[in-house]
Design a protein around this motif. Structure first.
Motif, PDB file in Angstrom:
ATOM      1  N   ASP A  36       0.840  -1.196   0.000  1.00 19.79           N
ATOM      2  CA  ASP A  36       0.000   0.000   0.000  1.00 19.79           C
ATOM      3  C   ASP A  36       0.879   1.252   0.000  1.00 19.79           C
ATOM      4  O   ASP A  36       1.831   1.356   0.775  1.00 19.79           O
ATOM      5  CB  ASP A  36      -0.891  -0.021   1.250  1.00 19.79           C
ATOM      6  CG  ASP A  36      -1.996   1.015   1.216  1.00 19.79           C
ATOM      7  OD1 ASP A  36      -1.810   2.082   0.604  1.00 19.79           O
ATOM      8  OD2 ASP A  36      -3.052   0.763   1.822  1.00 19.79           O
ATOM      9  N   VAL A  37       0.536   2.228  -0.860  1.00 24.08           N
ATOM     10  CA  VAL A  37       1.327   3.454  -0.893  1.00 24.08           C
ATOM     11  C   VAL A  37       1.265   4.178   0.452  1.00 24.08           C
ATOM     12  O   VAL A  37       2.199   4.900   0.820  1.00 24.08           O
ATOM     13  CB  VAL A  37       0.861   4.406  -2.023  1.00 24.08           C
ATOM     14  CG1 VAL A  37       1.141   3.797  -3.379  1.00 24.08           C
ATOM     15  CG2 VAL A  37      -0.598   4.777  -1.868  1.00 24.08           C
TER      16      VAL A  37
ATOM     17  N   ASP B  79      10.539   6.855  -6.888  1.00 23.87           N
ATOM     18  CA  ASP B  79      10.508   7.432  -5.550  1.00 23.87           C
ATOM     19  C   ASP B  79      10.812   8.930  -5.611  1.00 23.87           C
ATOM     20  O   ASP B  79      11.831   9.323  -6.185  1.00 23.87           O
ATOM     21  CB  ASP B  79      11.532   6.728  -4.660  1.00 23.87           C
ATOM     22  CG  ASP B  79      11.548   7.282  -3.255  1.00 23.87           C
ATOM     23  OD1 ASP B  79      10.506   7.184  -2.595  1.00 23.87           O
ATOM     24  OD2 ASP B  79      12.588   7.817  -2.834  1.00 23.87           O
ATOM     25  N   PRO B  80       9.960   9.795  -5.001  1.00 18.43           N
ATOM     26  CA  PRO B  80       8.722   9.464  -4.305  1.00 18.43           C
ATOM     27  C   PRO B  80       7.590   9.170  -5.286  1.00 18.43           C
ATOM     28  O   PRO B  80       7.510   9.758  -6.352  1.00 18.43           O
ATOM     29  CB  PRO B  80       8.434  10.720  -3.482  1.00 18.43           C
ATOM     30  CG  PRO B  80       9.065  11.823  -4.264  1.00 18.43           C
ATOM     31  CD  PRO B  80      10.292  11.228  -4.892  1.00 18.43           C
ATOM     32  N   ARG B  81       6.713   8.294  -4.875  1.00 18.20           N
ATOM     33  CA  ARG B  81       5.652   7.787  -5.741  1.00 18.20           C
ATOM     34  C   ARG B  81       4.428   8.688  -5.663  1.00 18.20           C
ATOM     35  O   ARG B  81       3.949   9.002  -4.580  1.00 18.20           O
ATOM     36  CB  ARG B  81       5.297   6.373  -5.287  1.00 18.20           C
ATOM     37  CG  ARG B  81       4.320   5.620  -6.149  1.00 18.20           C
ATOM     38  CD  ARG B  81       4.174   4.222  -5.568  1.00 18.20           C
ATOM     39  NE  ARG B  81       3.226   3.409  -6.307  1.00 18.20           N
ATOM     40  CZ  ARG B  81       2.903   2.160  -5.966  1.00 18.20           C
ATOM     41  NH1 ARG B  81       3.475   1.609  -4.887  1.00 18.20           N
ATOM     42  NH2 ARG B  81       2.039   1.476  -6.669  1.00 18.20           N
ATOM     43  N   THR B  82       3.927   9.100  -6.829  1.00 23.33           N
ATOM     44  CA  THR B  82       2.758   9.968  -6.889  1.00 23.33           C
ATOM     45  C   THR B  82       1.500   9.125  -6.967  1.00 23.33           C
ATOM     46  O   THR B  82       1.442   8.145  -7.716  1.00 23.33           O
ATOM     47  CB  THR B  82       2.842  10.900  -8.108  1.00 23.33           C
ATOM     48  OG1 THR B  82       4.041  11.668  -8.028  1.00 23.33           O
ATOM     49  CG2 THR B  82       1.645  11.843  -8.160  1.00 23.33           C
TER      50      THR B  82
ATOM     51  N   ARG C 182       6.959   8.196  -0.028  1.00 21.34           N
ATOM     52  CA  ARG C 182       8.290   7.616  -0.112  1.00 21.34           C
ATOM     53  C   ARG C 182       8.187   6.103  -0.251  1.00 21.34           C
ATOM     54  O   ARG C 182       7.277   5.469   0.278  1.00 21.34           O
ATOM     55  CB  ARG C 182       9.116   7.961   1.133  1.00 21.34           C
ATOM     56  CG  ARG C 182       9.341   9.438   1.355  1.00 21.34           C
ATOM     57  CD  ARG C 182      10.030  10.095   0.162  1.00 21.34           C
ATOM     58  NE  ARG C 182      11.165   9.325  -0.299  1.00 21.34           N
ATOM     59  CZ  ARG C 182      12.389   9.373   0.260  1.00 21.34           C
ATOM     60  NH1 ARG C 182      12.600  10.152   1.304  1.00 21.34           N
ATOM     61  NH2 ARG C 182      13.363   8.640  -0.210  1.00 21.34           N
ATOM     62  N   MET C 183       9.146   5.514  -0.941  1.00 12.48           N
ATOM     63  CA  MET C 183       9.148   4.089  -1.212  1.00 12.48           C
ATOM     64  C   MET C 183      10.300   3.400  -0.477  1.00 12.48           C
ATOM     65  O   MET C 183      11.300   4.027  -0.102  1.00 12.48           O
ATOM     66  CB  MET C 183       9.294   3.822  -2.713  1.00 12.48           C
ATOM     67  CG  MET C 183       8.197   4.434  -3.559  1.00 12.48           C
ATOM     68  SD  MET C 183       8.440   4.143  -5.324  1.00 12.48           S
ATOM     69  CE  MET C 183       8.105   2.370  -5.431  1.00 12.48           C
TER      70      MET C 183
ATOM     71  N   ARG D 191      15.636   2.593   1.879  1.00 11.68           N
ATOM     72  CA  ARG D 191      15.277   3.751   1.093  1.00 11.68           C
ATOM     73  C   ARG D 191      16.226   3.874  -0.111  1.00 11.68           C
ATOM     74  O   ARG D 191      17.318   3.307  -0.139  1.00 11.68           O
ATOM     75  CB  ARG D 191      15.378   5.018   1.937  1.00 11.68           C
ATOM     76  CG  ARG D 191      14.297   5.202   2.983  1.00 11.68           C
ATOM     77  CD  ARG D 191      12.936   5.427   2.383  1.00 11.68           C
ATOM     78  NE  ARG D 191      12.033   6.064   3.356  1.00 11.68           N
ATOM     79  CZ  ARG D 191      10.737   5.879   3.407  1.00 11.68           C
ATOM     80  NH1 ARG D 191      10.150   5.062   2.532  1.00 11.68           N
ATOM     81  NH2 ARG D 191      10.005   6.499   4.312  1.00 11.68           N
ATOM     82  N   LYS D 192      15.792   4.688  -1.072  1.00  9.84           N
ATOM     83  CA  LYS D 192      16.571   4.879  -2.297  1.00  9.84           C
ATOM     84  C   LYS D 192      17.991   5.363  -2.013  1.00  9.84           C
ATOM     85  O   LYS D 192      18.947   4.957  -2.691  1.00  9.84           O
ATOM     86  CB  LYS D 192      15.848   5.875  -3.210  1.00  9.84           C
ATOM     87  CG  LYS D 192      16.572   6.175  -4.504  1.00  9.84           C
ATOM     88  CD  LYS D 192      15.709   6.936  -5.486  1.00  9.84           C
ATOM     89  CE  LYS D 192      15.423   8.340  -5.041  1.00  9.84           C
ATOM     90  NZ  LYS D 192      14.693   9.102  -6.091  1.00  9.84           N
TER      91      LYS D 192
END
Length: 284
Positions: A157-158, A174-177, A187-188, A229-230
């Motif tokens: 889930d986002v 990332d970041p996911r819209t 954030r992913m 995180r990225k």
């Protein structure tokens, strides 16, 4: 490289096994869920073969996981966030960068509905986001027994942990819209544990359970996970992520490959490494 070991030891006195794992893999940070050994006894075993003594790094309210490290105590900042099921604090290794270390042991699916676990994942994700904003640092690693598989709604889930299987997708999105109107960004996380399902690389998971007998049940689960995180993707080598099946002397699995809960735990330990050295392109 900084080496991390996470293991849900199921309240078993496994100090000798833990010490052998630590020595064999040159572990720097040990995280034990459901600890079963008094601190004095565990540190005694850990320090028998270690030139740098291990110390316990205490949390305040979070008691579900114990943290031991041979890094200097000053490397660990005070908790930024703490709840019953997780804690978030900073970690800066000597001459290295600072990261946010999120440690979790989420509620068991035996006692919570899937919708409840989805909500717990969402709460954890929100607190991680708040902690990142507070300390102005998005180099976050989440470690723990999340008690959900990577394909659970709370993971995908986002508004939850928003953790996907492909690092290149994380780099790109990332970041996911999300949303057509009033768009929001989330954030992913990259979740490398997807690659540890099934028999492509033994063992086929970290936890096996076949007593609840639901109609839909994978039997093998990957509840013990590390998410990144990225900003940490280029500091993580998937080849150095392992689900351990032996301490070098004693097998942690039964002959059929399932975790040996009698000699060890019903979970298998998770080992990974991060390159946290300061580089020329990153001075902070």
């Amino acid at each position: 490289m900084t080496t991390f070991l996470f293991w849900n030891v199921r309240r078993k006195p496994l100090e000798s096994t833990i010490a052998r794992l630590v020595e064999r893999h040159e572990v720097d940070v040990v995280l034990l869920a459901e600890p079963g050994t008094p601190e004095v006894a565990l540190r005694r075993e850990l320090n028998k073969a270690s030139l740098r003594p291990f110390r316990r790094v205490p949390f305040v309210a979070f008691t579900r996981v114990e943290l031991y490290s041979r890094l200097p105590s000053a490397c660990f900042g005070p908790p930024v966030r703490e709840e019953d099921h997780y804690a978030i604090r900073s970690l800066r290794v000597p001459h290295g960068i600072e990261v946010l270390l999120a440690v979790a042991h989420l509620p068991s699916p035996l006692h919570k509905k899937p919708s409840d676990l989805r909500s717990v994942c969402g709460g954890l994700a929100e607190d991680i986001g708040r902690a990142e904003e507070e300390v102005k640092n998005d180099r976050t690693v989440l470690i723990g027994d999340l008690n959900v598989n990577p394909f659970h709604d709370g993971m995908l889930d986002v508004r939850g942990l928003n953790a996907v299987a492909d690092r290149e997708t994380v780099r790109r999105k990332d970041p996911r819209t999300f949303g057509r109107r009033g768009q929001r960004t989330f954030r992913m996380f990259y979740n490398p544990m997807w690659g540890h399902f099934g028999d492509a690389a033994a063992p086929p998971g970290t936890y096996y359970y076949d007593q609840s007998n639901p109609e839909v049940d994978p039997l093998w689960n990957v509840f013990d996970q590390v998410l990144l995180r990225k900003a940490l993707l280029d500091r993580f080598d998937h080849a150095q992520l392992e689900i351990l099946v032996s301490d070098g002397q004693v097998s942690l699995t039964r002959p059929d490959g399932r975790p040996d809960a009698e000699r060890a735990s019903d979970h298998l330990p998770l080992l990974f490494r991060l390159d946290l050295r300061r580089r020329a392109d990153h001075a902070g």
